[in-house]
Write an enzyme that holds these catalytic residues in place. Structure first.
Site, PDB file in Angstrom:
ATOM      1  N   ARG A   1      50.060   0.272 -22.221  1.00 31.04           N
ATOM      2  CA  ARG A   1      50.032  -0.981 -23.323  1.00 31.04           C
ATOM      3  C   ARG A   1      50.030  -0.685 -24.596  1.00 31.04           C
ATOM      4  O   ARG A   1      50.381  -1.071 -25.247  1.00 31.04           O
ATOM      5  CB  ARG A   1      48.377  -1.263 -23.128  1.00 31.04           C
ATOM      6  CG  ARG A   1      47.559  -2.835 -22.245  1.00 31.04           C
ATOM      7  CD  ARG A   1      45.894  -2.381 -22.498  1.00 31.04           C
ATOM      8  NE  ARG A   1      45.723  -2.007 -21.256  1.00 31.04           N
ATOM      9  CZ  ARG A   1      44.530  -1.686 -21.075  1.00 31.04           C
ATOM     10  NH1 ARG A   1      43.482  -2.108 -22.452  1.00 31.04           N
ATOM     11  NH2 ARG A   1      43.901  -1.428 -20.083  1.00 31.04           N
TER      12      ARG A   1
ATOM     13  N   THR B   1      45.145   9.311 -19.138  1.00 33.54           N
ATOM     14  CA  THR B   1      45.244  11.537 -18.889  1.00 33.54           C
ATOM     15  C   THR B   1      46.111  11.359 -17.450  1.00 33.54           C
ATOM     16  O   THR B   1      47.122  12.430 -17.303  1.00 33.54           O
ATOM     17  CB  THR B   1      43.395  11.685 -18.425  1.00 33.54           C
ATOM     18  OG1 THR B   1      43.012  11.104 -17.718  1.00 33.54           O
ATOM     19  CG2 THR B   1      42.967  11.111 -19.735  1.00 33.54           C
ATOM     20  N   VAL B   2      46.230  10.929 -16.462  1.00 35.31           N
ATOM     21  CA  VAL B   2      46.042  10.854 -14.975  1.00 35.31           C
ATOM     22  C   VAL B   2      47.688  10.435 -15.561  1.00 35.31           C
ATOM     23  O   VAL B   2      48.541  11.816 -14.813  1.00 35.31           O
ATOM     24  CB  VAL B   2      46.096   9.984 -13.810  1.00 35.31           C
ATOM     25  CG1 VAL B   2      46.633  10.262 -12.793  1.00 35.31           C
ATOM     26  CG2 VAL B   2      44.362  10.706 -14.137  1.00 35.31           C
TER      27      VAL B   2
ATOM     28  N   VAL C   1      41.115   9.299  -2.939  1.00 37.20           N
ATOM     29  CA  VAL C   1      39.994   9.913  -1.983  1.00 37.20           C
ATOM     30  C   VAL C   1      40.309  11.164  -2.263  1.00 37.20           C
ATOM     31  O   VAL C   1      41.698  12.368  -2.168  1.00 37.20           O
ATOM     32  CB  VAL C   1      40.666   9.186  -0.740  1.00 37.20           C
ATOM     33  CG1 VAL C   1      38.642  10.193   0.098  1.00 37.20           C
ATOM     34  CG2 VAL C   1      40.954   8.322  -0.337  1.00 37.20           C
TER      35      VAL C   1
ATOM     36  N   LYS D   1      36.342   5.167  -0.984  1.00 40.06           N
ATOM     37  CA  LYS D   1      36.947   6.187  -0.726  1.00 40.06           C
ATOM     38  C   LYS D   1      36.628   6.491   0.690  1.00 40.06           C
ATOM     39  O   LYS D   1      37.647   6.233   1.933  1.00 40.06           O
ATOM     40  CB  LYS D   1      36.589   7.196  -1.215  1.00 40.06           C
ATOM     41  CG  LYS D   1      37.424   7.213  -2.878  1.00 40.06           C
ATOM     42  CD  LYS D   1      36.692   7.967  -3.956  1.00 40.06           C
ATOM     43  CE  LYS D   1      36.822   8.682  -4.804  1.00 40.06           C
ATOM     44  NZ  LYS D   1      36.145   9.175  -6.301  1.00 40.06           N
TER      45      LYS D   1
ATOM     46  N   ASP E   1      32.243   3.520  -5.843  1.00 35.72           N
ATOM     47  CA  ASP E   1      33.548   4.116  -5.785  1.00 35.72           C
ATOM     48  C   ASP E   1      33.760   5.579  -4.655  1.00 35.72           C
ATOM     49  O   ASP E   1      34.939   5.280  -4.194  1.00 35.72           O
ATOM     50  CB  ASP E   1      33.574   5.038  -7.048  1.00 35.72           C
ATOM     51  CG  ASP E   1      34.374   6.523  -7.411  1.00 35.72           C
ATOM     52  OD1 ASP E   1      36.187   5.597  -6.432  1.00 35.72           O
ATOM     53  OD2 ASP E   1      34.413   7.021  -6.388  1.00 35.72           O
TER      54      ASP E   1
ATOM     55  N   ALA F   1      53.364   3.593 -14.303  1.00 39.89           N
ATOM     56  CA  ALA F   1      53.046   2.681 -14.774  1.00 39.89           C
ATOM     57  C   ALA F   1      50.976   2.705 -15.246  1.00 39.89           C
ATOM     58  O   ALA F   1      50.984   3.071 -14.417  1.00 39.89           O
ATOM     59  CB  ALA F   1      53.057   1.073 -14.339  1.00 39.89           C
TER      60      ALA F   1
ATOM     61  N   ARG G   1      52.483   1.401 -27.229  1.00 41.59           N
ATOM     62  CA  ARG G   1      53.795   2.412 -27.183  1.00 41.59           C
ATOM     63  C   ARG G   1      53.567   3.593 -28.152  1.00 41.59           C
ATOM     64  O   ARG G   1      54.421   4.789 -27.843  1.00 41.59           O
ATOM     65  CB  ARG G   1      54.524   1.916 -27.544  1.00 41.59           C
ATOM     66  CG  ARG G   1      56.134   2.064 -26.825  1.00 41.59           C
ATOM     67  CD  ARG G   1      56.965   1.061 -27.970  1.00 41.59           C
ATOM     68  NE  ARG G   1      57.419  -0.279 -26.761  1.00 41.59           N
ATOM     69  CZ  ARG G   1      58.912   0.014 -26.079  1.00 41.59           C
ATOM     70  NH1 ARG G   1      59.738   0.568 -26.909  1.00 41.59           N
ATOM     71  NH2 ARG G   1      59.492  -1.284 -25.781  1.00 41.59           N
TER      72      ARG G   1
ATOM     73  N   LYS H   1      42.151   3.703  -5.497  1.00 37.88           N
ATOM     74  CA  LYS H   1      41.564   3.110  -4.541  1.00 37.88           C
ATOM     75  C   LYS H   1      40.698   2.068  -3.718  1.00 37.88           C
ATOM     76  O   LYS H   1      41.064   1.521  -2.861  1.00 37.88           O
ATOM     77  CB  LYS H   1      40.065   4.521  -4.236  1.00 37.88           C
ATOM     78  CG  LYS H   1      39.265   4.429  -5.386  1.00 37.88           C
ATOM     79  CD  LYS H   1      38.839   5.300  -6.416  1.00 37.88           C
ATOM     80  CE  LYS H   1      39.733   6.027  -6.865  1.00 37.88           C
ATOM     81  NZ  LYS H   1      39.770   7.262  -8.397  1.00 37.88           N
TER      82      LYS H   1
END
Lengths: 429, 429
Positions: free
Chosen positions: A45, A13-14, A133, A206, A202, A9, A47, A106
């Protein structure tokens, strides 16, 4: 053996990099997992966007929540982000339908880790969040499994690459925060809205996770003391250098005897220490264990590759049926957050005042310290600019945080003190 | 849940510390393992010695092999050491009788890893050897599990704390190898017979293990190129410093395209790199992965506490039924050792000659390099001592190892060259 069927999901980029490795390295990943690992479905979002990976053989869901309901999926990879909304609903939905979950989120774990851990136990599913983390550094695995024979006394680190990059460039170039931030945004090292990074949130997410793992308490984000780096000035960075320090945004969790103290703030650390040497976008985490002593793990804390590396390690562990309780212990054995307030802190401090350059100012300033029992270790007042503002820098010997804060309240009342004083904690590791 | 019953063979400092933690931290270890972890039996040469831990409730076997035969033991901790004899017999015996094994024995795994891995598979038992490489640093876990989504391109590190300690002290004090070694022996940092450490064999054992794990080949100790540190002189250390380098004994395993090159030898590395900053008895391992990029893990590579930490992490993993194939892949999927010889190496070199200080020597030396196509990057001949021996130091641009070796053969034939030249590889990470 039955394949391990995963769904992704979020194809940012990841997610796209994770999908790419799953498709192109299927044989290797399968050999390491002991069974085929198949990308079965994805959700994002847009396609039509070209993500550099051929997903034509993969099922597509417009609604991420639908991935949790598919009965041809064993594990959901939540790479959407955000502590609430779609990500939260998807993770809880997947667990409730008996799927294992891997997430890089996180904020979600820091805010809802306790609930998620209990839900995983009651549904007997595994959860991986190595990517949440310090990116590609396997620090969750190290603390949760590698140091399981230890009691951790302290864990700390550089947990936000954006902040470390900005302060590294500030030191190297002498440029101010705002300028360097703007460049970092252009380079993609900082978000358009940088506050999660530069205000320390952020890093605090972590740290809350690391602290829960290291000390076996319920994740307790609301009790993390957080200060960001917006007030760090080139002047302070340059004084730090002169004093042999570097300024780093550290997350520190420490067993104090009165509870666990969790804090995120700029620190001065000796330039030649391992943590002081970590520059640019790199992250590093130091864990101090009762048996192992001091360890440091260093690597890239963000980016598609490092994050995908962590996500895939979790996937392979789950595919191979290697499971660990979410916070290393069953929820029932985690202690409630035992928080020691940051006001209980005692340590050394760097203080920069902007004072009017005239006789008698130093006597007034040092009198305040004397009155509050603060012992000055070093003092620098290099610039001369009669009757104008000059920086006056002091470092203290160990002193209670309360004493330095009360001193500050007195100092700002002095006529000769202009501007807000800058206080930075010095950490001697 | 059923307790996980362990037996310890070997009660030296590591075995005694492991026993102590098992006894004193039983509750914590049990919570982390999800079941009680019980020390059931031990074996050591001397029953009467005071080891600082109360073993009165623990069964004692005079013969370590008997531990493998006990039917009230689930896991044998082999902490005896040595690649053959008692340790070998015990480990194979324990596996054959269906017990899982934890060992700190690098020599055993480096020499017999392939056989042991196959035996574990055929008897369906797990084997942990985290303690065999880099002590308390969870590097086996990181490579085998944490980086399982990566292809590793290179892995290298400081794998022997004794050598690193000796060279650190040599640099700091300017004292020669033999003196510092003698002190290290007095301090317990080096063995009475130091050859395993200072001749690079211990590091080579560890490198062979890391290489097998990182590249998925059968452990191939015999093809590790090994040079120790006996020839590293204070003169070379001081020239290294002048050139911006530190000398480190590194183990390096690298995918070259023509196979995996495994080598252990003194290297010059830039002083400001993370690996160059690792001093004293500390170890560090750098892994370069296709997704994760460059990572570094740092910590104590030896000693009772760090080694016990690694042993106990393995015990808890096994107690919790978390198992990984010995070398990360089933034996059938490991490739045969694909060795690239060290003569195929190409790189930069540091060379120190002792030459007679007279006109024309430099012309003779540089002519040899010209004839062999070796490009000199820098040259230092600082001392003046007419008609006596002075050091002449050269560093090269990238050049094939064969070219530098042929040059050396020519150089030693020159009248002006006294003593054996010293050659140290420069590694640019």
């Amino acid at each position: 053996m039955q394949p391990f069927r995963v769904a992704i999901a979020g194809l940012g980029t990841v997610g796209a990099e994770t999908a790419r490795i799953l498709m192109t390295e299927a044989e290797l990943l399968g050999a390491r997992a002991g069974r085929p690992v198949e990308l079965k479905a994805v959700s994002a979002r847009d396609r039509s966007r070209d993500r550099g990976v051929d997903l034509s053989g993969v099922e597509w869901e417009d609604d991420a929540a639908a991935l949790a309901a598919r009965d041809d999926v064993d594990c959901v990879l939540e790479l959407i982000g955000g502590s609430e909304g779609v990500a939260y609903d998807l993770v809880l939905g997947a667990i409730r339908s008996g799927k294992s979950v891997v997430t890089a989120n996180k904020a979600l774990i820091a805010h809802h880790g306790a609930e998620i851990a209990e839900l995983c136990e009651s549904h007997d599913v595994g959860l991986g969040y190595e990517a949440a983390v310090a990116g590609g550094i396997p620090i969750i695995k190290s603390v949760r499994e590698g140091f399981s024979g230890n009691r951790i006394g302290r864990i700390y680190g550089i947990l936000n690459g954006t902040c470390n990059y900005i302060m590294t460039v500030m030191r190297e170039t002498g440029r101010p925060f705002e300028d360097v931030l703007a460049d970092a945004q252009k380079l993609g090292y900082a978000e358009a809205d940088p506050s999660f990074d530069v205000d320390g949130i952020d890093a605090a997410h972590k740290l809350a996770i690391l602290s829960a793992l290291a000390f076996g308490h319920h994740v307790d984000f609301k009790n993390v003391h957080v200060e960001g780096i917006r007030h760090v000035s080139p002047l302070d960075i340059s004084f730090a250098e002169e004093l042999g320090y570097r300024i780093k945004l550290l997350g520190i969790a420490e067993e104090t005897g009165d509870g666990v103290q969790q804090r995120v703030h700029p620190c001065m650390v000796k330039a030649e220490t391992p943590i002081g040497q970590v520059e640019g976008v790199f992250n590093a985490v130091v864990a101090e264990g009762s048996a192992v002593g001091t360890t440091l793990s260093y690597g890239r804390g963000a980016g598609a590759g490092p994050t995908a590396s962590a996500v895939l390690a979790d996937v392979i562990d789950l595919a191979a049926c290697r499971r660990v309780p979410v916070f290393g212990l069953p929820s029932s054995k985690l202690s409630p957050g035992r928080t020691a307030p940051v006001t209980a802190l005692s340590g050394c401090y760097y203080l920069r005042l902007m004072v009017i350059d005239r006789p008698g100012v130093l006597a007034d300033v040092t009198a305040v310290f004397r009155d509050h029992g603060v012992s000055v270790e070093a003092m620098i007042q290099r610039a001369r600019n009669p009757d104008e503002a000059v920086p006056l820098v002091l470092t203290t010997h160990e002193t209670p945080e309360t004493a330095i804060r009360t001193s500050l309240e007195e100092l700002v009342k002095l006529d000769a003190v202009l501007e807000e004083p800058r206080l930075i904690r010095i950490e001697e590791f």
